[in-house]
Write an enzyme that holds these catalytic residues in place. Structure first.
Site, PDB file in Angstrom:
ATOM      1  N   GLY A   1       0.588  -1.232  -0.281  1.00 44.73           N
ATOM      2  CA  GLY A   1       0.134   0.263  -0.179  1.00 44.73           C
ATOM      3  C   GLY A   1       0.998   1.155  -0.077  1.00 44.73           C
ATOM      4  O   GLY A   1      -0.121   2.565   0.025  1.00 44.73           O
ATOM      5  N   SER A   2       2.029   0.994  -0.277  1.00 49.02           N
ATOM      6  CA  SER A   2       2.536   2.354  -0.362  1.00 49.02           C
ATOM      7  C   SER A   2       2.479   3.413  -1.583  1.00 49.02           C
ATOM      8  O   SER A   2       2.046   4.672  -0.951  1.00 49.02           O
ATOM      9  CB  SER A   2       4.832   1.751  -0.726  1.00 49.02           C
ATOM     10  OG  SER A   2       4.281   1.875  -1.950  1.00 49.02           O
ATOM     11  N   ASN A   3       2.264   2.750  -2.615  1.00 52.56           N
ATOM     12  CA  ASN A   3       1.331   3.925  -3.258  1.00 52.56           C
ATOM     13  C   ASN A   3      -0.054   4.709  -3.182  1.00 52.56           C
ATOM     14  O   ASN A   3      -0.689   5.616  -2.899  1.00 52.56           O
ATOM     15  CB  ASN A   3       1.396   3.001  -5.176  1.00 52.56           C
ATOM     16  CG  ASN A   3       2.260   2.539  -5.752  1.00 52.56           C
ATOM     17  OD1 ASN A   3       2.815   4.064  -6.817  1.00 52.56           O
ATOM     18  ND2 ASN A   3       2.443   2.017  -6.317  1.00 52.56           N
TER      19      ASN A   3
ATOM     20  N   LEU B   1      -4.128  -7.004  -7.554  1.00 53.65           N
ATOM     21  CA  LEU B   1      -3.749  -7.842  -9.102  1.00 53.65           C
ATOM     22  C   LEU B   1      -4.358  -8.979  -9.905  1.00 53.65           C
ATOM     23  O   LEU B   1      -4.277  -9.260 -10.303  1.00 53.65           O
ATOM     24  CB  LEU B   1      -2.653  -8.998  -7.769  1.00 53.65           C
ATOM     25  CG  LEU B   1      -1.338  -8.074  -7.392  1.00 53.65           C
ATOM     26  CD1 LEU B   1      -0.989  -9.499  -6.206  1.00 53.65           C
ATOM     27  CD2 LEU B   1      -0.543  -7.370  -8.253  1.00 53.65           C
TER      28      LEU B   1
ATOM     29  N   ILE C   1     -10.028  -7.422 -13.423  1.00 51.42           N
ATOM     30  CA  ILE C   1     -11.743  -6.067 -12.623  1.00 51.42           C
ATOM     31  C   ILE C   1     -12.956  -6.806 -12.996  1.00 51.42           C
ATOM     32  O   ILE C   1     -12.713  -7.093 -14.498  1.00 51.42           O
ATOM     33  CB  ILE C   1     -11.522  -5.096 -12.786  1.00 51.42           C
ATOM     34  CG1 ILE C   1     -10.026  -4.524 -12.494  1.00 51.42           C
ATOM     35  CG2 ILE C   1     -12.826  -4.428 -12.786  1.00 51.42           C
ATOM     36  CD1 ILE C   1     -10.033  -4.102 -10.244  1.00 51.42           C
TER      37      ILE C   1
ATOM     38  N   ASN D   1      -4.640   2.141 -14.252  1.00 48.84           N
ATOM     39  CA  ASN D   1      -3.890   1.138 -13.102  1.00 48.84           C
ATOM     40  C   ASN D   1      -2.599   1.414 -13.393  1.00 48.84           C
ATOM     41  O   ASN D   1      -2.162   2.326 -14.536  1.00 48.84           O
ATOM     42  CB  ASN D   1      -4.102  -0.138 -13.810  1.00 48.84           C
ATOM     43  CG  ASN D   1      -3.286  -1.161 -13.500  1.00 48.84           C
ATOM     44  OD1 ASN D   1      -2.900  -1.376 -12.185  1.00 48.84           O
ATOM     45  ND2 ASN D   1      -3.201  -1.734 -14.137  1.00 48.84           N
TER      46      ASN D   1
ATOM     47  N   HIS E   1       1.518  -0.054 -13.348  1.00 50.18           N
ATOM     48  CA  HIS E   1       1.691  -0.675 -13.560  1.00 50.18           C
ATOM     49  C   HIS E   1       3.442  -1.111 -13.665  1.00 50.18           C
ATOM     50  O   HIS E   1       4.307  -0.081 -13.960  1.00 50.18           O
ATOM     51  CB  HIS E   1       1.906  -1.398 -14.876  1.00 50.18           C
ATOM     52  CG  HIS E   1       2.366  -2.943 -15.046  1.00 50.18           C
ATOM     53  ND1 HIS E   1       1.566  -4.290 -14.448  1.00 50.18           N
ATOM     54  CD2 HIS E   1       3.163  -3.734 -16.309  1.00 50.18           C
ATOM     55  CE1 HIS E   1       2.430  -5.337 -15.459  1.00 50.18           C
ATOM     56  NE2 HIS E   1       3.828  -5.443 -16.262  1.00 50.18           N
TER      57      HIS E   1
END
Ligand code: GAR
Length: 191
Positions: free
Chosen positions: A14-16, A87, A90, A102, A104
Site C-alpha cells: 500500500g505504499s502507492n 492483482l 477487474i 492502473n 504497472h
C-alpha cells in the site's frame, strides 16, 4: 468541476495508496473516500486505518460476482477507481460503470499480462538483460494491461541490480508520478 470520489483498490503493502491518500488529503475537489482490499493482512489495510480512510474488505465471492462491489461503490458515490498494486482482473460490470486507472511496474506492452505483477515483473526484466525499465499508468479495459496508456517514465537497470533494487527504484518513480497523473486523468475526464 464536480466533486470526484476516488476509491483505491490495493492488495499489497500500500505504499502507492498512501502517497495517493496524502496527495488528495487537502484537495478541494478530489477525495479518496475508501480503500478496497481482498486481504485484511495486507499492509494497505493498516495504512488506510492510520490515515483515517475507511477500508472495505471483500471476499473472493463478492469480487467474482461484481454486483456486491458495484453496489457498494455506488453507495459511496465512487466516481473513479485507482488500482494501486491490485492483482486481480477487474469484473466487467465495474469496467462498464466506473472510470478505472492502473499502475504497472514496467514499460508496457512489455512485461505485462496475466501473472505479471510486483516482483515477478522485475525478475523477468532482469532475466531478459534489459538495461531500462519503468512505470506505466493506463486506463483499464477488458484486457489485462492493455488499456490506453496515459503516462510512462523510465529508469535504468544496472548490471548489479537485483529484483529488490529495481523494485525500490520503480517505487520511487511511482510515488513521484502516480498521484499527479491521477489528478490529470480526472481533470481530463471531466472536461
Ligand atoms: C507497485 O509496484 C505496482 O506497480 C504493482 O504492485 C506494486 C504495489 O506496491 N502493480 C502491479 O504489478 C500490477 N500488475 P505498493 O503496494 O507498495 O503500492
Amino acid at each position: 468541476m464536480n466533486q470526484s470520489n476516488i476509491v483505491i483498490f490495493a492488495s499489497g503493502s500500500g505504499s502507492n495508496a498512501e502517497v495517493i491518500i496524502r496527495h488528495f488529503a487537502t484537495h478541494q475537489k478530489m477525495h479518496v473516500v475508501a480503500v478496497f482490499t481482498n486481504n485484511p493482512q495486507a499492509g494497505v489495510f493498516a495504512r488506510a486505518e492510520k490515515l483515517n480512510i475507511p477500508c472495505f474488505v471483500f471476499s473472493n465471492e463478492d469480487f467474482l460476482d461484481g454486483q456486491t462491489l458495484n453496489q457498494k461503490l455506488k453507495n459511496i458515490n465512487c466516481s473513479h477507481i485507482v488500482l494501486a498494486g491490485f492483482l486481480r482482473k477487474i469484473p466487467e460490470l465495474l469496467i462498464q460503470n466506473f472510470k478505472i486507472v492502473n499502475i504497472h511496474p514496467a514499460l508496457l506492452p512489455n512485461y505485462g499480462g496475466r501473472g505479471m505483477y510486483g516482483m515477478k515483473v522485475h525478475e523477468a526484466v532482469l532475466a531478459a538483460g534489459e538495461n531500462e525499465s519503468g512505470i506505466t499508468i493506463h486506463e483499464v479495459n477488458q484486457k489485462y494491461d492493455e488499456g490506453t496508456i496515459l503516462f510512462q517514465a523510465k529508469c535504468e537497470v544496472k548490471a548489479d541490480d537485483t529484483p529488490n533494487t529495481i523494485a525500490e527504484r520503480i517505487h520511487k518513480l511511482e510515488h513521484k508520478h502516480f498521484p499527479e497523473q491521477i489528478e490529470k486523468w480526472i481533470l481530463q475526464n471531466d472536461n
